[in-house]
Design a protein around this motif. Structure first.
Motif, PDB file in Angstrom:
ATOM      1  N   ILE A 178      50.109   1.584  16.504  1.00  0.00           N
ATOM      2  CA  ILE A 178      50.526   2.177  15.229  1.00  0.00           C
ATOM      3  C   ILE A 178      49.847   3.530  15.038  1.00  0.00           C
ATOM      4  CG2 ILE A 178      50.294   1.950  12.715  1.00  0.00           C
ATOM      5  CD1 ILE A 178      50.853  -1.064  13.107  1.00  0.00           C
ATOM      6  N   LEU A 179      48.544   3.611  15.283  1.00  0.00           N
ATOM      7  CA  LEU A 179      47.830   4.872  15.128  1.00  0.00           C
ATOM      8  C   LEU A 179      48.353   5.933  16.087  1.00  0.00           C
ATOM      9  CD1 LEU A 179      44.218   3.482  14.729  1.00  0.00           C
ATOM     10  CD2 LEU A 179      45.553   4.651  12.969  1.00  0.00           C
ATOM     11  N   GLY A 180      48.811   5.503  17.278  1.00  0.00           N
ATOM     12  CA  GLY A 180      49.342   6.435  18.261  1.00  0.00           C
ATOM     13  C   GLY A 180      50.816   6.732  18.099  1.00  0.00           C
ATOM     14  N   CYS A 181      51.419   6.257  17.006  1.00  0.00           N
ATOM     15  CA  CYS A 181      52.836   6.497  16.715  1.00  0.00           C
ATOM     16  C   CYS A 181      53.755   5.928  17.795  1.00  0.00           C
ATOM     17  CB  CYS A 181      53.123   7.991  16.527  1.00  0.00           C
ATOM     18  SG  CYS A 181      52.229   8.731  15.160  1.00  0.00           S
ATOM     19  N   LEU A 182      53.271   4.889  18.492  1.00  0.00           N
ATOM     20  CA  LEU A 182      54.092   4.188  19.462  1.00  0.00           C
ATOM     21  C   LEU A 182      54.801   3.000  18.824  1.00  0.00           C
ATOM     22  CD1 LEU A 182      51.474   4.188  22.369  1.00  0.00           C
ATOM     23  CD2 LEU A 182      53.487   5.674  22.155  1.00  0.00           C
ATOM     24  N   ASP A 183      54.380   2.642  17.618  1.00  0.00           N
ATOM     25  CA  ASP A 183      54.962   1.534  16.869  1.00  0.00           C
ATOM     26  C   ASP A 183      54.818   1.858  15.386  1.00  0.00           C
ATOM     27  OD1 ASP A 183      56.159  -0.876  16.340  1.00  0.00           O
ATOM     28  OD2 ASP A 183      54.403  -2.105  16.821  1.00  0.00           O
ATOM     29  N   THR A 184      55.515   1.127  14.558  1.00  0.00           N
ATOM     30  CA  THR A 184      55.447   1.350  13.118  1.00  0.00           C
ATOM     31  C   THR A 184      55.011   0.066  12.409  1.00  0.00           C
ATOM     32  OG1 THR A 184      57.806   0.832  12.940  1.00  0.00           O
ATOM     33  CG2 THR A 184      57.200   3.155  13.082  1.00  0.00           C
ATOM     34  N   PRO A 185      54.332   0.184  11.279  1.00  0.00           N
ATOM     35  CA  PRO A 185      53.895  -1.013  10.558  1.00  0.00           C
ATOM     36  C   PRO A 185      55.084  -1.795  10.006  1.00  0.00           C
ATOM     37  CG  PRO A 185      52.819   0.980   9.716  1.00  0.00           C
ATOM     38  CD  PRO A 185      53.914   1.427  10.614  1.00  0.00           C
ATOM     39  N   THR A 186      54.911  -3.098   9.886  1.00  0.00           N
ATOM     40  CA  THR A 186      55.886  -3.923   9.168  1.00  0.00           C
ATOM     41  C   THR A 186      55.760  -3.672   7.670  1.00  0.00           C
ATOM     42  OG1 THR A 186      55.709  -5.606  10.893  1.00  0.00           O
ATOM     43  CG2 THR A 186      56.711  -6.282   8.810  1.00  0.00           C
ATOM     44  N   GLY A 187      54.535  -3.445   7.223  1.00  0.00           N
ATOM     45  CA  GLY A 187      54.289  -3.150   5.816  1.00  0.00           C
ATOM     46  C   GLY A 187      53.055  -2.282   5.679  1.00  0.00           C
ATOM     47  N   GLY A 188      52.876  -1.703   4.494  1.00  0.00           N
ATOM     48  CA  GLY A 188      51.729  -0.849   4.249  1.00  0.00           C
ATOM     49  C   GLY A 188      52.018   0.606   4.566  1.00  0.00           C
ATOM     50  N   SER A 189      50.974   1.424   4.508  1.00  0.00           N
ATOM     51  CA  SER A 189      51.119   2.876   4.641  1.00  0.00           C
ATOM     52  C   SER A 189      50.170   3.424   5.698  1.00  0.00           C
ATOM     53  CB  SER A 189      50.816   3.548   3.294  1.00  0.00           C
ATOM     54  OG  SER A 189      50.698   4.950   3.422  1.00  0.00           O
ATOM     55  N   TYR A 190      50.680   4.389   6.489  1.00  0.00           N
ATOM     56  CA  TYR A 190      49.876   5.121   7.469  1.00  0.00           C
ATOM     57  C   TYR A 190      50.071   6.599   7.194  1.00  0.00           C
ATOM     58  CZ  TYR A 190      48.637   7.173  12.078  1.00  0.00           C
ATOM     59  OH  TYR A 190      48.096   7.944  13.086  1.00  0.00           O
ATOM     60  N   ARG A 191      48.985   7.256   6.785  1.00  0.00           N
ATOM     61  CA  ARG A 191      49.034   8.683   6.513  1.00  0.00           C
ATOM     62  C   ARG A 191      48.163   9.419   7.529  1.00  0.00           C
ATOM     63  NH1 ARG A 191      51.631   9.364   1.805  1.00  0.00           N
ATOM     64  NH2 ARG A 191      51.090  11.571   1.660  1.00  0.00           N
ATOM     65  N   PHE A 192      48.768  10.452   8.151  1.00  0.00           N
ATOM     66  CA  PHE A 192      48.056  11.299   9.107  1.00  0.00           C
ATOM     67  C   PHE A 192      48.045  12.701   8.528  1.00  0.00           C
ATOM     68  CE2 PHE A 192      47.551  14.080  12.736  1.00  0.00           C
ATOM     69  CZ  PHE A 192      46.660  13.408  13.553  1.00  0.00           C
ATOM     70  N   ARG A 193      46.851  13.170   8.159  1.00  0.00           N
ATOM     71  CA  ARG A 193      46.727  14.446   7.445  1.00  0.00           C
ATOM     72  C   ARG A 193      47.682  14.517   6.262  1.00  0.00           C
ATOM     73  NH1 ARG A 193      45.688  18.295  12.446  1.00  0.00           N
ATOM     74  NH2 ARG A 193      43.430  18.286  12.419  1.00  0.00           N
ATOM     75  N   GLY A 194      47.786  13.421   5.547  1.00  0.00           N
ATOM     76  CA  GLY A 194      48.613  13.362   4.351  1.00  0.00           C
ATOM     77  C   GLY A 194      50.077  13.076   4.598  1.00  0.00           C
ATOM     78  N   LEU A 195      50.496  13.069   5.852  1.00  0.00           N
ATOM     79  CA  LEU A 195      51.893  12.818   6.207  1.00  0.00           C
ATOM     80  C   LEU A 195      52.143  11.317   6.299  1.00  0.00           C
ATOM     81  CD1 LEU A 195      54.644  14.046   7.249  1.00  0.00           C
ATOM     82  CD2 LEU A 195      53.670  13.824   9.549  1.00  0.00           C
ATOM     83  N   ALA A 196      53.186  10.829   5.618  1.00  0.00           N
ATOM     84  CA  ALA A 196      53.537   9.408   5.641  1.00  0.00           C
ATOM     85  C   ALA A 196      54.224   9.085   6.962  1.00  0.00           C
ATOM     86  CB  ALA A 196      54.426   9.061   4.457  1.00  0.00           C
ATOM     87  N   VAL A 197      53.458   8.611   7.942  1.00  0.00           N
ATOM     88  CA  VAL A 197      53.971   8.410   9.294  1.00  0.00           C
ATOM     89  C   VAL A 197      55.040   7.335   9.332  1.00  0.00           C
ATOM     90  CG1 VAL A 197      53.334   7.779  11.657  1.00  0.00           C
ATOM     91  CG2 VAL A 197      51.795   9.198  10.293  1.00  0.00           C
ATOM     92  N   GLU A 198      54.888   6.298   8.516  1.00  0.00           N
ATOM     93  CA  GLU A 198      55.861   5.194   8.560  1.00  0.00           C
ATOM     94  C   GLU A 198      57.255   5.626   8.129  1.00  0.00           C
ATOM     95  OE1 GLU A 198      54.210   5.159   4.417  1.00  0.00           O
ATOM     96  OE2 GLU A 198      53.375   5.356   6.438  1.00  0.00           O
TER      97      GLU A 198
END
Length: 239
Positions: A54-74
């Motif tokens: 998930i952190l490497g943007c190879l997969d996406t979360p089923t739920g919740g939020s992932y922000r990279f430098r403020g960008l909503a990756v999910e």
């Protein structure tokens, strides 16, 4: 204060559905600051690989939020996640993943080729990346002509050549003996200390984790502990 490089909030990841569903991550909250060096540890099945994917943007979360430098990756689509990987993330794997019949320099140039950099620029950046990991003069050697430690240095140069903000290392010393492992960890610690590259490393080896500033332990898809150390061995040696 500026926003952390990474903010995970309530991140879950499940596989399958219904009674057969497996919860790999069960509500992970994690913040990683620019310039940090974090070791992720935990037993088999604890969720380490799912978290790294998930952190490497190879997969996406089923739920919740992932922000990279403020960008909503999910919220990004596949192409947008690939663009983020290409420009902001570097990957180092246990198995090196080098092309066997390709020189060290050509292996390092691959990410730049995908990014469309001109030939001369690719050569320049690849040579500089190899020099940064102590491999000047080895540019034209193939993996078969390099030791395991040298192959991992090529892999690290390949991860660094695009100038990433975050280096993701998955068991980077897993295929190396003790001496080579320490060399690679000293290299990663130096890159973190001297160039300010944020390093996130999965490892099962406590002595390798000691190089990190912070150790996050996962158990059953949850963060069981998050410990920040006073100083790493490399930092103590530099004082």
């Amino acid at each position: 204060m500026s926003e952390p490089l990474i903010v995970l909030t309530g991140v879950t990841r499940s596989f399958g559905s219904g009674a057969a569903a497996f919860q790999a991550l069960r509500g992970v909250d994690l913040e990683i600051e620019e310039g940090d060096f974090v070791a992720i540890m935990g037993p088999s099945g604890s969720g380490k690989s799912s978290l790294m994917n998930i952190l490497g943007c190879l997969d996406t979360p089923t739920g919740g939020s992932y922000r990279f430098r403020g960008l909503a990756v999910e919220s990004l689509n596949r192409d947008q996640r690939a663009m983020l990987r290409r420009h902001a993330l570097g990957f180092v794997f246990q198995g090196f993943n080098l092309l066997a019949r390709t020189s060290a320099q050509e292996n390092v140039e691959l990410p730049l080729l995908y990014r469309g950099e001109p030939v001369a620029r690719r050569h320049e950046l690849a040579r500089a990346a190899l020099a940064s990991v102590g491999l000047s003069g080895w540019e034209h050697h193939t993996p078969a002509e390099l030791s395991g430690g040298q192959q991992q240095r090529v892999a690290i140069a390949r991860a660094l050549v695009t100038g990433p903000s975050l280096l993701l290392a998955d068991e980077p010393t897993g295929n190396l003996d003790t001496e080579r492992s320490r060399e690679i960890m000293d290299l990663l610690a130096g890159l973190n200390r001297d160039q300010g590259i944020t390093v996130l490393m999965v490892t099962h080896e406590p002595d390798m984790a000691e190089y990190a500033h912070r150790i996050v332990r996962l158990v059953d898809g949850r963060i069981a502990s998050d410990t920040r150390k006073a100083a790493s061995p490399a930092e103590e040696g530099a004082q």
